[in-house]
Motif scaffolding. Structure first.
Motif, PDB file in Angstrom:
ATOM      1  N   ILE A 143      11.470 -54.154  -9.985  1.00 10.85           N
ATOM      2  CA  ILE A 143      12.417 -53.116  -9.572  1.00 10.85           C
ATOM      3  C   ILE A 143      12.032 -51.846 -10.333  1.00 10.85           C
ATOM      4  O   ILE A 143      12.154 -51.784 -11.555  1.00 10.85           O
ATOM      5  CB  ILE A 143      13.869 -53.512  -9.873  1.00 10.85           C
ATOM      6  N   GLU A 169      11.721 -48.385 -12.136  1.00 11.84           N
ATOM      7  CA  GLU A 169      12.558 -47.407 -12.835  1.00 11.84           C
ATOM      8  C   GLU A 169      12.003 -46.007 -12.587  1.00 11.84           C
ATOM      9  O   GLU A 169      10.794 -45.833 -12.392  1.00 11.84           O
ATOM     10  CB  GLU A 169      12.592 -47.699 -14.333  1.00 11.84           C
ATOM     11  N   GLN A 177       4.741 -50.384 -10.251  1.00 14.58           N
ATOM     12  CA  GLN A 177       5.001 -51.805 -10.103  1.00 14.58           C
ATOM     13  C   GLN A 177       3.668 -52.533 -10.266  1.00 14.58           C
ATOM     14  O   GLN A 177       2.650 -51.939 -10.566  1.00 14.58           O
ATOM     15  CB  GLN A 177       5.623 -52.102  -8.739  1.00 14.58           C
ATOM     16  N   ASN A 217      16.129 -53.423 -15.494  1.00 13.58           N
ATOM     17  CA  ASN A 217      16.460 -54.300 -14.368  1.00 13.58           C
ATOM     18  C   ASN A 217      15.975 -55.726 -14.573  1.00 13.58           C
ATOM     19  O   ASN A 217      16.261 -56.602 -13.748  1.00 13.58           O
ATOM     20  CB  ASN A 217      15.845 -53.736 -13.083  1.00 13.58           C
ATOM     21  N   HIS A 218      15.231 -55.959 -15.651  1.00 14.62           N
ATOM     22  CA  HIS A 218      14.685 -57.296 -15.917  1.00 14.62           C
ATOM     23  C   HIS A 218      14.897 -57.685 -17.375  1.00 14.62           C
ATOM     24  O   HIS A 218      14.031 -58.296 -18.000  1.00 14.62           O
ATOM     25  CB  HIS A 218      13.191 -57.333 -15.582  1.00 14.62           C
TER      26      HIS A 218
END
Length: 447
Positions: free
Chosen positions: A342, A344, A366, A390-391
């Motif tokens: 996801i 950033e 990514q 997100n992780h």
């Protein structure tokens, strides 16, 4: 008490000119002066005895916001306030006004505000830290895995001399604004420069286009002072009258003016420039400050990989199997694998102090997962934590074993208690961008 004398007598302003001036005067007055608590909160929270370039930068980058976000909606609010102010001015203030003098002082405010803005960004480019040289992880990320904004930033980062030239242009333009006679020349530099920045941010999906247009608006207001005269002189080849108002400072005003200008130059040019240079020497503000494991940085192929004691063959489609690993010079370890990321985003230029907030290396990309790590040298234990917010649950506790100068073995558990075993073999890879930087553009690259 000392006062300002005008060399030329006051010119007659038509009612239309007065109304236009009132509207734009109020508008730019509100755009230039600090109005919201955000500015004063930063002003009073700054440690002035240990001031850093980030503190001056945030003061310089201020623009009024009423919604919490830097958007054109704030401009609409100021336009409405300016319209209301113009109406009330006509209705309530009936005293005679020297519009030439008022116009002069407003231009002084706009000149110095614009100078602060372009000089602040100019030094970040002149000492090329706004767009840093790509990290090893960036150089081992597929082109298609970057957003348009990140590609633009990386493209600028690989040519630091060009970035320094752009910064020098901004600094020179800002310094020219400090003299009334060279203001128009400065705006002719700033308008295409800041306009290009604004359009580039739109084209490459950056987050600075509103502020760039803010600088363009200030430059346009200053340029308008000589625009008609320049058009008559250069395009129509007609005789052109000189400026309508030329101030002559006498007595204490001359001393005050000199002191204020000197303080401005010492603070926003000398002090800010020296602090920015110090930041450049300490590797800028985009990558973490914490150093990585000594003699480890580089690209590693994952020759053997086990997950829960099951050997997984090399695969570009497996969402678990690591393909390669990068150790940066700082405490970042990145892993390439086919696991969704996801992305950033950095919406604006931010100078963060804490390493946890420095997300530039993985923002806008990514294909790789970036982990910050703590290394216990006595126990040879690596604690990895995914730096993407997100992780955050993606974590590992791994033992670190160096078999030789080019082989590292990582083994341990994930946050989900899955066992992992990976053999990393260092690849002595050469990069065109790094070799070109070492040898110089005019020399042939030897790989």
């Amino acid at each position: 008490m000392s006062k300002i004398l005008e060399l030329n007598s006051q010119n007659e302003w038509s009612n239309t000119e007065k109304t236009i001036f009132k509207f734009f005067g109020i508008y730019f007055f509100l755009q230039v002066l600090p109005l919201d608590l955000r500015f004063f909160k930063h002003l009073f929270s700054t440690n002035w005895f240990q001031i850093q370039y980030r503190d001056i930068f945030y003061l310089a980058r201020y623009s009024p916001t009423f919604t919490g976000d830097d958007s054109f909606f704030n401009w609409l609010i100021i336009i409405l306030l300016a319209a209301i102010g113009t109406f009330l001015w006509d209705k309530t203030y009936t005293k005679k006004i020297n519009y030439d003098k008022l116009y002069y002082w407003l231009r002084v405010l706009v000149r110095y505000r614009l100078a602060i803005g372009v000089i602040a960004y100019g030094f970040l480019k002149y000492f090329p830290i706004q767009a840093p040289f790509p990290s090893i992880s960036n150089l081992n990320t597929n082109y298609g895995d970057f957003t348009a904004w990140k590609l633009f930033s990386l493209g600028l980062g690989v040519v630091p001399n060009y970035q320094s030239f752009l910064g020098l242009v901004e600094i020179v333009a800002g310094l020219l604004l400090l003299n009334r006679k060279t203001t128009t020349i400065s705006t002719l530099i700033i308008l295409p420069f800041a306009g290009n920045v604004a359009i580039s941010n739109i084209a490459y999906e950056g987050g600075e286009y509103v502020y760039a247009f803010y600088l363009v608006a200030l430059a346009l207001y200053l340029f308008a002072f000589d625009a008609i005269r320049l058009f008559n002189l250069l395009s129509l080849e007609r005789p052109t009258v000189p400026n309508r108002f030329q101030p002559d400072f006498d007595g204490k005003w001359k001393q005050y003016r000199l002191v204020l200008k000197t303080v401005f130059i010492l603070f926003f040019v000398v002090l800010y420039g020296s602090k920015t240079y110090a930041g450049y020497k300490h590797h800028g503000y985009h990558f973490p400050k914490e150093k990585g494991i000594e003699n480890t940085s580089g690209l590693y192929n994952v020759s053997e990989f086990r997950w829960n004691n099951q050997t997984l063959p090399y695969s570009k489609t497996d969402s678990i199997r690591w393909q390669n690993v990068v150790f940066e010079k700082w405490n970042t370890l990145s892993i390439k694998l086919n696991k969704p990321v996801i992305i950033e985003h950095l919406k604006s230029e931010e100078i963060y102090q804490a390493d946890s907030n420095r997300i530039y290396e993985f923002a806008g990309s990514q294909g790789r997962h970036y982990y910050g790590y703590d290394f216990d040298s006595t126990e040879s234990i690596l604690l990895l934590k995914n730096r993407n917010k997100n992780h955050v649950s993606d974590q590992f506790k791994l033992s670190f074993k160096r078999l030789n100068d080019s082989t590292i073995v990582l083994s341990g558990l994930s946050a989900g208690k899955d066992s992992i075993y990976a053999v990393l073999n260092k690849i002595n890879k050469k990069y065109l961008t790094i070799e070109a930087k070492k040898s110089g553009r005019r020399n042939a690259l030897k790989l």
